[in-house]
Design an enzyme around this catalytic site. Structure first.
Site, mmCIF file in Angstrom:
data_model
loop_
_atom_site.group_PDB
_atom_site.id
_atom_site.type_symbol
_atom_site.label_atom_id
_atom_site.label_comp_id
_atom_site.label_asym_id
_atom_site.label_seq_id
_atom_site.Cartn_x
_atom_site.Cartn_y
_atom_site.Cartn_z
ATOM 1 C CD GLU A 84 30.207 -8.145 -28.072
ATOM 2 O OE1 GLU A 84 29.377 -7.945 -26.764
ATOM 3 O OE2 GLU A 84 31.097 -6.911 -27.551
ATOM 4 C CG ASP B 19 26.620 -9.293 -26.975
ATOM 5 O OD1 ASP B 19 27.958 -10.243 -27.110
ATOM 6 O OD2 ASP B 19 26.009 -8.318 -27.238
ATOM 7 C CD GLU C 264 23.698 -8.581 -23.327
ATOM 8 O OE1 GLU C 264 25.225 -8.800 -22.924
ATOM 9 O OE2 GLU C 264 22.722 -8.694 -23.153
ATOM 10 C CG HIS D 178 19.367 -8.481 -25.556
ATOM 11 N ND1 HIS D 178 18.781 -7.886 -25.479
ATOM 12 C CD2 HIS D 178 20.919 -8.752 -25.945
ATOM 13 C CE1 HIS D 178 19.355 -6.443 -25.555
ATOM 14 N NE2 HIS D 178 20.421 -6.501 -26.050
ATOM 15 C CG ASN E 4 23.615 -5.648 -30.533
ATOM 16 O OD1 ASN E 4 23.210 -5.729 -31.831
ATOM 17 N ND2 ASN E 4 23.050 -4.628 -29.298
ATOM 18 C CD GLU F 255 20.155 -2.977 -29.287
ATOM 19 O OE1 GLU F 255 19.414 -2.191 -30.239
ATOM 20 O OE2 GLU F 255 20.651 -2.409 -28.791
ATOM 21 N N GLY G 68 12.885 -3.280 -17.570
ATOM 22 C CA GLY G 68 14.063 -1.726 -17.303
ATOM 23 C C GLY G 68 14.132 -0.695 -16.142
ATOM 24 N NE ARG H 288 17.168 1.362 -30.665
ATOM 25 C CZ ARG H 288 18.197 0.319 -30.262
ATOM 26 N NH1 ARG H 288 17.819 -0.771 -30.229
ATOM 27 N NH2 ARG H 288 18.933 0.557 -30.446
#
Length: 284
Positions: free
Chosen positions: A96, A98, A100, A113, A115, A125, A194, A273
């Site tokens: 995929e 992306d 967005e 956004h 990805n 991201e 968020g 992360r």
């Protein structure tokens, strides 16, 4: 810097006049119970209310190409909404790519956004603000996908280059044909601040407009990807351009400018992360 910005905006204006294919011929509204409407061969709208969003998809699958869409995003208070333009295959190990567009309250900028999923794995991201108001006019968002690069661009200005680094053990989307999809949907549980700011349904229906879808791409059919003239939607000259496309010095400088001035999140820099950077993020 001012001269560079002026030249980029001029380029944006020129590219916004590009011509595309036919929504009747190339696409179909796939969901939304009438909220997605093909206005004419070059214009389509998607709407969202508190009951449902909407979406459309390409009739063809593609394996490599340059895919473009001109989009005019929801004006005013678009908080909680997500408008998308992306490529995707099917299944748990899907690929995929992306775009967005995360809505915001009036006066606050959209977030772009991006990805890339390979073999079902995403978490790559990168997010950007834009250097213009994407609700005032149509702007061209493109994905150039060839065996060595996935290049995201806005009005011809590259903002991201995901390179084929299979030699580092990084999977690259090169084997699964993908359709083009665009959707408008409610994501107010996460899209704006968020999830702190919800969609204001008194402003519904929310509407995004799409124009001049263009696919210079290799069409997947009967288990094969056809690119020669007469066998695909890509002319030989167009294919040569995108098949070998990479960032030259000028395009790389433009991308660096965008990333320096307008990037607001990069997974490669997120040590919470990823205490150890993913292999595609390492310099060596």
């Amino acid at each position: 810097m001012a001269m560079l910005l002026a030249s980029l905006l001029a380029l944006s204006s020129m590219l916004a006049m590009a011509h595309g294919g036919s929504f009747y011929k190339d696409c179909k509204v796939s969901w939304g119970d009438g909220r997605g409407k093909i206005i004419n061969s070059h214009l389509l709208t998607l709407s969202l209310d508190k009951y449902s969003g909407s979406g459309f998809e390409s009739k063809n699958e593609y394996l490599f190409g340059k895919l473009e869409m001109q989009i005019k995003l929801i004006p005013g208070n678009s908080a909680g909404t997500v408008t998308t333009f992306y490529l995707s295959s099917q299944g748990p190990t899907h690929d995929e790519i992306d775009f967005e567009f995360l809505g915001n309250v009036s006066g606050q900028p959209y977030i772009v956004h991006t990805n890339v999923f390979t073999q079902g794995k995403g978490n790559r991201e990168q997010q950007f603000y834009l250097w213009f108001d994407p609700t005032k006019d149509f702007h061209t968002y493109s994905i150039t996908w060839n065996p060595q690069h996935v290049i995201f661009a806005v009005d011809g200005i590259p903002i991201r280059d995901f390179k084929n680094l299979e030699w580092r053990g990084v999977a690259f989307p090169k084997n699964q044909p993908m359709k083009v999809y665009s959707t408008l949907w409610n994501a107010d549980d996460w899209a704006t601040m968020g999830g702190a700011v919800k969609a204001d349904w008194t402003k519904a229906p929310f509407t995004a407009s799409f124009r001049n879808f263009n696919a210079d791409a290799c069409v997947w059919s009967a288990g094969n990807s056809w690119c020669p003239p007469g066998k695909s939607e890509a002319s030989s000259a167009a294919k040569k351009a995108w098949w070998n496309e990479e960032l030259d010095a000028t395009k790389y400088r433009r991308m660096r400018w965008v990333r320096r001035k307008y990037m607001i999140y990069d997974y490669c820099s997120d040590r919470k992360r990823f205490p150890r950077p993913p292999p595609e993020c390492r310099r060596r």
